[in-house]
Write an enzyme that holds these catalytic residues in place. Structure first.
Site, PDB file in Angstrom:
ATOM      1  N   GLY A 102       8.362  -0.647  -2.590  1.00  0.00           N
ATOM      2  CA  GLY A 102       8.897  -0.623  -1.238  1.00  0.00           C
ATOM      3  C   GLY A 102       7.848  -1.025  -0.219  1.00  0.00           C
ATOM      4  O   GLY A 102       6.977  -1.854  -0.497  1.00  0.00           O
ATOM      5  N   LEU A 103       7.923  -0.423   0.975  1.00  0.00           N
ATOM      6  CA  LEU A 103       7.002  -0.718   2.071  1.00  0.00           C
ATOM      7  C   LEU A 103       7.024  -2.195   2.453  1.00  0.00           C
ATOM      8  O   LEU A 103       5.990  -2.786   2.757  1.00  0.00           O
ATOM      9  CB  LEU A 103       5.573  -0.283   1.716  1.00  0.00           C
ATOM     10  CG  LEU A 103       5.366   1.207   1.451  1.00  0.00           C
ATOM     11  CD1 LEU A 103       3.925   1.493   1.059  1.00  0.00           C
ATOM     12  CD2 LEU A 103       5.767   2.039   2.650  1.00  0.00           C
ATOM     13  N   CYS A 104       8.211  -2.787   2.433  1.00  0.00           N
ATOM     14  CA  CYS A 104       8.339  -4.195   2.819  1.00  0.00           C
ATOM     15  C   CYS A 104       9.519  -4.378   3.775  1.00  0.00           C
ATOM     16  O   CYS A 104      10.267  -5.358   3.682  1.00  0.00           O
ATOM     17  CB  CYS A 104       8.477  -5.092   1.603  1.00  0.00           C
ATOM     18  SG  CYS A 104       9.695  -4.575   0.383  1.00  0.00           S
ATOM     19  N   GLY A 105       9.684  -3.422   4.668  1.00  0.00           N
ATOM     20  CA  GLY A 105      10.712  -3.546   5.689  1.00  0.00           C
ATOM     21  C   GLY A 105      12.110  -3.532   5.106  1.00  0.00           C
ATOM     22  O   GLY A 105      12.428  -2.766   4.189  1.00  0.00           O
TER      23      GLY A 105
END
Length: 310
Positions: A102-105
């Site tokens: 994750g951590l990709c908007g």
């Protein structure tokens, strides 16, 4: 008002988070440069392979429709390849490309929602839909919604090269060649820029249309191109059809990887800026609390001094 210790502890935590987001932004930016170069170099080649294959199959279909008046046209009518067989689309295989992390908007959320909408729309039309997922985020999302997952392909993003594309192709071509599905669609994010990605639903098989028009692809084909085939179209199709599948899958993987890195760099940049603003607000809050504490202590000292005088 929170105590000075609580404010100082929270500020330290935000500063640590800011260091992490800044580092992740730098790593994503460095990897994005390489990924963008790969897709920029591969995209024109992939588009041209698709265009050439479409021109050949269009000639075959036109010759078959006209019935053939000469020996050359009669030979064209007999051309066929198992990867180009066209059937009514009653059974469809969707290959959904998401990321493992994750951590990709909104990268994964966008592609997952589009895949879910495509699945439900096709099911409502009476089609039998099966889904092959690349990426843990897509697997988890579709599993929670009880989507008809046929297979999950792990480890694809560990090393992106032609061998990975062929491995994916070997997994998804079997159902089409055995007649278990009538069409295969790729659902992925097409890279536009670090801040812009476009969800694409592209038919992989059977190939029956020109390549999608992009900035690198050039103008669309309005008139049929003229090719000289050596030794003949039959031999060319035997090499070109598998090449088209491998190149198209590799392009989709490269597009998705570049889009993920661009989305992650943008998301981490925004997180770093938000952390900076939060640190400034906490610093101001800490200074106000400290000033209030000092003022209170001074007032107590002055009050005690006045009491002694009395």
């Amino acid at each position: 008002m929170p105590s000075l210790k609580a404010i100082r502890k929270r500020k330290t935590t935000v500063q640590s988070t800011q260091k992490i987001t800044r580092a992740m932004k730098m790593v994503a930016g460095a990897r994005l440069s390489r990924a963008q170069l790969r897709i920029t170099e591969l995209r024109p080649y992939a588009v041209k392979v698709q265009q050439v294959l479409w021109e050949i199959t269009r000639d075959v279909e036109q010759a078959a429709a006209e019935g053939g008046n000469g020996p050359g046209e009669a030979a064209i009518e007999t051309l066929s390849h198992p990867l180009l067989v066209k059937r009514p689309e009653s059974r469809v295989l969707m290959v959904v490309l998401t990321s493992d992390r994750g951590l990709c908007g909104a990268f994964n959320a966008t592609i997952n929602k589009r895949a879910e909408r495509e699945w439900r729309d096709r099911t409502a039309q009476g089609q039998d839909v099966q889904i092959v997922v690349i990426g843990r985020k897509g697997r988890d999302y579709l599993t929670r919604r009880q989507a008809p997952l046929r297979e999950y392909l792990p480890g694809v993003w560990d090393k992106l090269d032609m061998e990975s594309a062929r491995r994916v192709g070997g997994q998804i071509l079997g159902p089409f060649l055995r007649g278990e599905v009538d069409a295969i669609y790729l659902v992925y994010n097409e890279f536009k820029s670090a801040m812009s990605q476009n969800v694409v639903v592209e038919r992989l098989l059977p190939s029956g249309g020109p390549a999608s028009t992009t900035a690198e692809a050039g103008p669309a084909h309005d008139a049929p191109a003229e090719f000289i085939f050596e030794p003949n179209k039959e031999a060319l199709l035997e090499r070109l059809a598998p090449m088209y599948v491998d190149i198209s899958i590799l392009r989709a993987l490269y597009e998705s990887m570049a889009s993920e890195l661009g989305a992650r760099m943008t998301a981490m940049d925004a997180a770093t800026k938000n952390a900076t603003e939060m640190i400034e607000a906490l610093t101001l809050q800490y200074n106000k609390a400290r000033q209030a504490a000092i003022t209170k202590e001074l007032m107590e000292i002055i009050g005690g001094s006045e009491a002694l005088k009395d």
